[in-house]
Scaffold this motif. Sequence first.
Motif, mmCIF file in Angstrom:
data_model
loop_
_atom_site.group_PDB
_atom_site.id
_atom_site.type_symbol
_atom_site.label_atom_id
_atom_site.label_comp_id
_atom_site.label_asym_id
_atom_site.label_seq_id
_atom_site.Cartn_x
_atom_site.Cartn_y
_atom_site.Cartn_z
ATOM 1 N N ILE A 1 48.385 -18.404 7.403
ATOM 2 C CA ILE A 1 49.201 -18.109 8.591
ATOM 3 C C ILE A 1 48.679 -16.855 9.293
ATOM 4 O O ILE A 1 48.564 -16.811 10.525
ATOM 5 C CB ILE A 1 50.680 -17.913 8.186
ATOM 6 C CG1 ILE A 1 51.239 -19.166 7.498
ATOM 7 C CG2 ILE A 1 51.523 -17.534 9.391
ATOM 8 C CD1 ILE A 1 51.310 -20.395 8.358
ATOM 9 N N LEU A 2 48.329 -15.836 8.509
ATOM 10 C CA LEU A 2 47.829 -14.575 9.066
ATOM 11 C C LEU A 2 46.434 -14.747 9.680
ATOM 12 O O LEU A 2 46.150 -14.210 10.755
ATOM 13 C CB LEU A 2 47.788 -13.505 7.973
ATOM 14 C CG LEU A 2 49.151 -12.979 7.509
ATOM 15 C CD1 LEU A 2 49.020 -12.250 6.173
ATOM 16 C CD2 LEU A 2 49.763 -12.056 8.559
ATOM 17 N N ASN A 3 45.571 -15.488 9.007
ATOM 18 C CA ASN A 3 44.218 -15.675 9.535
ATOM 19 C C ASN A 3 44.195 -16.520 10.801
ATOM 20 O O ASN A 3 43.329 -16.332 11.660
ATOM 21 C CB ASN A 3 43.313 -16.292 8.464
ATOM 22 C CG ASN A 3 42.555 -15.237 7.685
ATOM 23 O OD1 ASN A 3 41.913 -14.358 8.254
ATOM 24 N ND2 ASN A 3 42.628 -15.304 6.362
ATOM 25 N N ILE A 4 45.142 -17.446 10.923
ATOM 26 C CA ILE A 4 45.269 -18.164 12.193
ATOM 27 C C ILE A 4 45.678 -17.186 13.292
ATOM 28 O O ILE A 4 45.176 -17.245 14.422
ATOM 29 C CB ILE A 4 46.301 -19.305 12.066
ATOM 30 C CG1 ILE A 4 45.743 -20.412 11.170
ATOM 31 C CG2 ILE A 4 46.641 -19.878 13.445
ATOM 32 C CD1 ILE A 4 46.734 -21.523 10.894
ATOM 33 N N GLY A 5 46.590 -16.253 12.951
ATOM 34 C CA GLY A 5 46.961 -15.211 13.903
ATOM 35 C C GLY A 5 45.778 -14.357 14.301
ATOM 36 O O GLY A 5 45.617 -14.007 15.481
ATOM 37 N N PHE B 1 47.705 -7.827 11.247
ATOM 38 C CA PHE B 1 47.406 -9.083 10.538
ATOM 39 C C PHE B 1 46.349 -8.854 9.455
ATOM 40 O O PHE B 1 46.419 -9.457 8.377
ATOM 41 C CB PHE B 1 46.920 -10.149 11.519
ATOM 42 C CG PHE B 1 47.926 -10.533 12.579
ATOM 43 C CD1 PHE B 1 49.282 -10.328 12.372
ATOM 44 C CD2 PHE B 1 47.520 -11.090 13.778
ATOM 45 C CE1 PHE B 1 50.217 -10.670 13.342
ATOM 46 C CE2 PHE B 1 48.442 -11.444 14.749
ATOM 47 C CZ PHE B 1 49.790 -11.231 14.538
ATOM 48 N N ALA B 2 45.377 -7.984 9.744
ATOM 49 C CA ALA B 2 44.328 -7.680 8.763
ATOM 50 C C ALA B 2 44.929 -6.998 7.526
ATOM 51 O O ALA B 2 44.570 -7.329 6.390
ATOM 52 C CB ALA B 2 43.262 -6.797 9.394
ATOM 53 N N VAL B 3 45.850 -6.074 7.754
ATOM 54 C CA VAL B 3 46.538 -5.417 6.637
ATOM 55 C C VAL B 3 47.315 -6.452 5.827
ATOM 56 O O VAL B 3 47.321 -6.427 4.598
ATOM 57 C CB VAL B 3 47.485 -4.312 7.153
ATOM 58 C CG1 VAL B 3 48.396 -3.810 6.029
ATOM 59 C CG2 VAL B 3 46.677 -3.151 7.730
ATOM 60 N N GLY B 4 47.961 -7.377 6.531
ATOM 61 C CA GLY B 4 48.695 -8.436 5.859
ATOM 62 C C GLY B 4 47.797 -9.270 4.951
ATOM 63 O O GLY B 4 48.151 -9.560 3.810
ATOM 64 N N VAL B 5 46.609 -9.640 5.455
ATOM 65 C CA VAL B 5 45.653 -10.413 4.653
ATOM 66 C C VAL B 5 45.224 -9.612 3.423
ATOM 67 O O VAL B 5 45.138 -10.147 2.311
ATOM 68 C CB VAL B 5 44.421 -10.818 5.490
ATOM 69 C CG1 VAL B 5 43.344 -11.439 4.594
ATOM 70 C CG2 VAL B 5 44.812 -11.810 6.575
ATOM 71 N N LEU B 6 44.966 -8.326 3.616
ATOM 72 C CA LEU B 6 44.559 -7.477 2.490
ATOM 73 C C LEU B 6 45.655 -7.424 1.422
ATOM 74 O O LEU B 6 45.362 -7.422 0.223
ATOM 75 C CB LEU B 6 44.235 -6.065 2.985
ATOM 76 C CG LEU B 6 42.990 -5.917 3.862
ATOM 77 C CD1 LEU B 6 42.850 -4.478 4.355
ATOM 78 C CD2 LEU B 6 41.736 -6.334 3.104
#
Length: 396
Positions: free
Chosen positions: A178-182, A206-211
């Motif tokens: 979901i985050l990488n689509i964002g 979003f990058a922080v979320g993926v991390l």
Amino acid sequence: MKRIIIRKDCLDYITVLFMILCSGTVVFNIRYNSIFIPIFCLYALIRGVSIGKYKRNLPVLSTIIVAILFNGFVHVFDGVAWNGLTQVTLYLIGTAVACSTMSFERYKKTYIELLSYLTVLSIIIFWGVANGLLGHSKVNVNGNFYQIALFHIVGWGDTVFNTRMCGLFHEPGMFQIILNIGILYQADNILKHEICKKDVVRLLLFAVGVLLTRSTTGYIVMCITLSSLYFKIKKYMKNKYLKVLYYGTVPACFFVGYKLLSSEVIVNKFSSNNISYNIRTNDFLSGILMLAKQPILGYGYNSKLYTKTSLKYGMDSMSNGIMGLLLMFGILLTILFLYFMVRKIRNTKWTVNKLIVIAVIMIEEMTESWFFFPVSLAFIFSNYEEIKCKGEDGIV
């Protein structure tokens, strides 16, 4: 008595929120799926019919539904899961109509804004639970136990996570999708329009979320998208100071990328002692052996035959979404699905390289079973402005 007027953008937010919540969340998509998914489909239909935008995706929608129902009837004596096929059909109808009601640009904008709020909320709840500031409870959801805090998943069974963030979703791997689509949508907007502070802040969020998901696939996909953005963004560097800043950050970007790809999260995932690595390897190799026995029509959607055969090969569940499609529906139907997906991406006005978009989606599809979720089906069904533009340009 005043007349109540509902703005169109409010309805867009509701539509996209439904699509996200119906894409792997535990409370809405798993626990209350028999209520929430039909409501999503009904809402999309009512909205589409009320504004006269519901026919655009009928040819593709009809083709896919007929194909999966035909496959279901072929495997009727194999114990095909008709309740699952009904749910898939509702996903298809709801998403097809939802995409017909808004343009691609509008969908991206709404998705990014909603995901920004959801990500901030997820980080706050994740931090609050990890530091003992928020309570959580163990809940049985369709036979699986989750630790839940304010609808967010903070652990499995008796384990509470303090290093991996799931958000509303059943596992970190789904949240990173979901985050990488964002990130993909935000990168496209940055390349399409002038850079603004809000876009950069959201991209970093979003990058922080993926991390925080600590997902191997999430790290790899994020690096691919951000690398594509970095090498194309130099067209905005119009004065010498920005150019110096841009080229001066090249070593830093390579260093950060190297650190991510060589981090413990990724290195351990490819270790032969890693449980996840062994499961994914077995799913892929055993899947090939299973497919070789019934390649054309597969084993049927979540059929008893599929479950029985997969258990013989040591597969408790399928971690590879594409392999899962092949095994359940066979090669012919999977090719049809992927054809529609690639065609939609090619016909969409992306500023990000379309090969990057296809690569990102395919990598994610191969590491998680999420193909029929609305956020994935949005890469199959066309938005109304795209079709209008194609007609004007004379493209078939």
